[in-house]
Motif scaffolding. Structure first.
Motif, PDB file in Angstrom:
ATOM      1  N   UNK A   1      37.689  34.794  46.360  1.00 18.26           N
ATOM      2  CA  UNK A   1      37.442  35.960  45.228  1.00 18.26           C
ATOM      3  C   UNK A   1      36.451  36.883  45.809  1.00 18.26           C
ATOM      4  N   UNK A   2      36.553  38.215  45.589  1.00 17.53           N
ATOM      5  CA  UNK A   2      35.606  39.135  45.940  1.00 17.53           C
ATOM      6  C   UNK A   2      34.825  39.666  44.710  1.00 17.53           C
ATOM      7  N   UNK A   3      34.904  39.158  43.627  1.00 17.97           N
ATOM      8  CA  UNK A   3      34.092  39.520  42.568  1.00 17.97           C
ATOM      9  C   UNK A   3      32.590  39.527  42.744  1.00 17.97           C
ATOM     10  N   UNK A   4      32.089  38.632  43.744  1.00 22.71           N
ATOM     11  CA  UNK A   4      30.723  38.480  43.919  1.00 22.71           C
ATOM     12  C   UNK A   4      30.248  39.572  44.747  1.00 22.71           C
ATOM     13  N   UNK A   5      31.144  39.844  45.804  1.00 23.14           N
ATOM     14  CA  UNK A   5      30.575  40.885  46.837  1.00 23.14           C
ATOM     15  C   UNK A   5      31.329  42.194  46.354  1.00 23.14           C
ATOM     16  N   UNK A   6      32.119  42.454  45.471  1.00 23.95           N
ATOM     17  CA  UNK A   6      32.429  43.669  45.179  1.00 23.95           C
ATOM     18  C   UNK A   6      32.429  43.955  43.766  1.00 23.95           C
ATOM     19  N   UNK A   7      31.671  44.962  43.192  1.00 22.99           N
ATOM     20  CA  UNK A   7      31.679  45.149  41.677  1.00 22.99           C
ATOM     21  C   UNK A   7      32.682  45.658  41.066  1.00 22.99           C
ATOM     22  N   UNK A   8      33.092  45.577  39.887  1.00 26.17           N
ATOM     23  CA  UNK A   8      34.096  45.908  39.099  1.00 26.17           C
ATOM     24  C   UNK A   8      34.600  47.402  39.425  1.00 26.17           C
ATOM     25  N   UNK A   9      33.863  48.504  39.534  1.00 26.53           N
ATOM     26  CA  UNK A   9      34.270  49.752  39.655  1.00 26.53           C
ATOM     27  C   UNK A   9      35.030  49.924  41.160  1.00 26.53           C
ATOM     28  N   UNK A  10      34.188  49.280  42.105  1.00 29.33           N
ATOM     29  CA  UNK A  10      34.492  49.392  43.562  1.00 29.33           C
ATOM     30  C   UNK A  10      36.184  48.472  43.620  1.00 29.33           C
ATOM     31  N   UNK A  11      36.435  47.345  42.681  1.00 28.43           N
ATOM     32  CA  UNK A  11      37.555  46.766  42.788  1.00 28.43           C
ATOM     33  C   UNK A  11      38.645  47.711  42.181  1.00 28.43           C
ATOM     34  N   UNK A  12      38.379  48.442  41.167  1.00 30.40           N
ATOM     35  CA  UNK A  12      39.373  49.225  40.746  1.00 30.40           C
ATOM     36  C   UNK A  12      39.587  50.433  41.871  1.00 30.40           C
ATOM     37  N   UNK A  13      38.465  50.926  42.708  1.00 35.35           N
ATOM     38  CA  UNK A  13      38.695  51.939  43.561  1.00 35.35           C
ATOM     39  C   UNK A  13      39.642  51.290  44.547  1.00 35.35           C
ATOM     40  N   UNK A  14      39.466  50.046  45.059  1.00 35.17           N
ATOM     41  CA  UNK A  14      40.233  49.535  46.038  1.00 35.17           C
ATOM     42  C   UNK A  14      41.669  49.297  45.447  1.00 35.17           C
ATOM     43  N   UNK A  15      41.770  48.909  44.177  1.00 34.18           N
ATOM     44  CA  UNK A  15      43.247  48.873  43.769  1.00 34.18           C
ATOM     45  C   UNK A  15      44.024  49.923  44.106  1.00 34.18           C
ATOM     46  N   UNK A  16      43.036  51.228  43.474  1.00 34.03           N
ATOM     47  CA  UNK A  16      44.043  52.314  43.702  1.00 34.03           C
ATOM     48  C   UNK A  16      44.075  52.868  44.966  1.00 34.03           C
ATOM     49  N   UNK A  17      43.267  52.422  45.838  1.00 36.31           N
ATOM     50  CA  UNK A  17      43.506  52.821  47.384  1.00 36.31           C
ATOM     51  C   UNK A  17      44.673  52.033  47.983  1.00 36.31           C
ATOM     52  N   UNK A  18      44.700  50.803  47.345  1.00 34.21           N
ATOM     53  CA  UNK A  18      46.145  49.882  47.738  1.00 34.21           C
ATOM     54  C   UNK A  18      47.350  50.601  47.437  1.00 34.21           C
ATOM     55  N   UNK A  19      47.356  50.945  46.088  1.00 35.38           N
ATOM     56  CA  UNK A  19      48.453  51.790  45.571  1.00 35.38           C
ATOM     57  C   UNK A  19      48.891  53.325  46.338  1.00 35.38           C
ATOM     58  N   UNK A  20      47.898  53.696  47.070  1.00 33.66           N
ATOM     59  CA  UNK A  20      47.999  54.874  47.941  1.00 33.66           C
ATOM     60  C   UNK A  20      48.709  54.533  49.296  1.00 33.66           C
ATOM     61  N   UNK A  21      48.157  53.525  49.647  1.00 33.43           N
ATOM     62  CA  UNK A  21      48.654  52.786  50.945  1.00 33.43           C
ATOM     63  C   UNK A  21      50.127  52.548  50.807  1.00 33.43           C
ATOM     64  N   UNK A  22      50.441  51.916  49.575  1.00 33.39           N
ATOM     65  CA  UNK A  22      51.899  51.501  49.154  1.00 33.39           C
ATOM     66  C   UNK A  22      52.445  52.537  49.197  1.00 33.39           C
ATOM     67  N   UNK A  23      52.121  53.824  48.553  1.00 31.37           N
ATOM     68  CA  UNK A  23      52.919  54.987  48.465  1.00 31.37           C
ATOM     69  C   UNK A  23      53.030  55.764  49.783  1.00 31.37           C
ATOM     70  N   UNK A  24      52.152  55.431  50.596  1.00 34.73           N
ATOM     71  CA  UNK A  24      52.235  56.195  52.074  1.00 34.73           C
ATOM     72  C   UNK A  24      53.097  55.266  52.888  1.00 34.73           C
ATOM     73  N   UNK A  25      53.543  54.241  52.580  1.00 37.84           N
ATOM     74  CA  UNK A  25      54.221  53.203  53.574  1.00 37.84           C
ATOM     75  C   UNK A  25      55.531  53.837  53.581  1.00 37.84           C
ATOM     76  N   UNK A  26      56.091  54.086  52.676  1.00 37.31           N
ATOM     77  CA  UNK A  26      57.635  54.552  52.574  1.00 37.31           C
ATOM     78  C   UNK A  26      58.674  53.279  52.345  1.00 37.31           C
ATOM     79  N   UNK A  27      57.874  52.076  52.055  1.00 42.56           N
ATOM     80  CA  UNK A  27      58.765  50.714  51.717  1.00 42.56           C
ATOM     81  C   UNK A  27      59.279  50.752  50.269  1.00 42.56           C
TER      82      UNK A  27
END
Ligand code: HEC
Length: 199
Positions: A173-199
């Motif tokens: 779990x990353x809730x202890x190391x990464x606060x909620x706001x940052x977790x949403x930011x990472x989620x958004x970035x994961x979406x961006x990576x997926x969008x860029x991957x062409x898969x």
């Protein structure tokens, strides 16, 4: 002859010691030649202890550490504000999709998410999210998830957030190391990576 009686007496005494008191109940504790480890200093739950300075037997977790197996510890940067979806990624029992109102998805958020992702996720998932991080070189079974795989791409946003919060399988779990706001930011970035991957 003298020796014979001496040995006989000794034998009788040994026999008496060996069998004599068996099954008999005593009111006093027996004499212990070798106490072994019958009695030792130990802490019983919910009991005080003289060992520690504060007199309490139970120990509090060291500040900033997370006990193993402890699910979703609160991050000290997180305050109990925000919608249920913002805080959990769930609507009741279901993963939500889309970003909560509290999160504004823009270039700044993605940039923040990228930096957090590169700190917390790249070692395992790789810089592009394809699961080929340094860990993949040494850790083969089970493989780290490929985040740009169509399967993960199809997961709702709330589930990505939830997975970062609680972990999954060998991912902690990353809730202890990464606060909620940052977790949403990472989620958004994961979406961006997926969008860029062409898969
Ligand atoms: C210690 C290595 C490690 C780190 C660091 C790590 N993960 Fe994972 N992650 C895994 C493994 C292993 C799996 C596969 C778990 C499984 O399916 O059992 C996984 C799975 C996932 C999944 C897929 C979940 C699913 O339902 O298939 C997502 C999404 C994910 N991780 C996101 C992240 C994000 C975002 C970060 C950074 C905050 C991160 N991970 C950090 C090891 C890691």
């Amino acid at each position: 002859m003298r020796w014979f009686f001496l040995i006989l007496t000794l034998f009788a005494v040994m026999l008496a010691v060996g069998y004599g008191a068996r099954g008999t109940k005593f009111s006093k504790p027996p004499f212990e030649l070798f106490p072994d480890m019958d009695r030792q200093y130990k802490v019983k739950y919910q009991k005080p202890s003289e060992f520690f300075e504060d007199g309490s037997g139970a120990r509090r977790p060291v500040v900033g550490t997370i006990p193993m197996g402890y699910q979703a510890p609160l991050n000290k940067k997180d305050t109990p504000v925000g919608s249920e979806y913002y805080r959990s990624g769930l609507f009741g029992d279901f993963y939500g999709d889309g970003f909560p109102e509290e999160v504004k998805v823009d270039a700044a958020l993605l940039d923040h998410g990228r930096r957090r992702f590169q700190i917390y996720c790249t070692p395992c998932h790789g810089e592009s999210g394809n699961g080929q991080g340094v860990v993949a070189k040494y850790w083969l079974i089970p493989p780290t998830a490929n985040l740009v795989d169509p399967r993960v791409k199809a997961l709702p946003d709330g589930q990505i957030f939830w997975t970062i919060t609680h972990g999954k399988g060998l991912m902690g779990p990353y809730s202890g190391a990464v606060p909620i706001a940052d977790r949403w930011a990472i989620t958004a970035y994961v979406r961006a990576l997926q969008g860029a991957s062409g898969n």
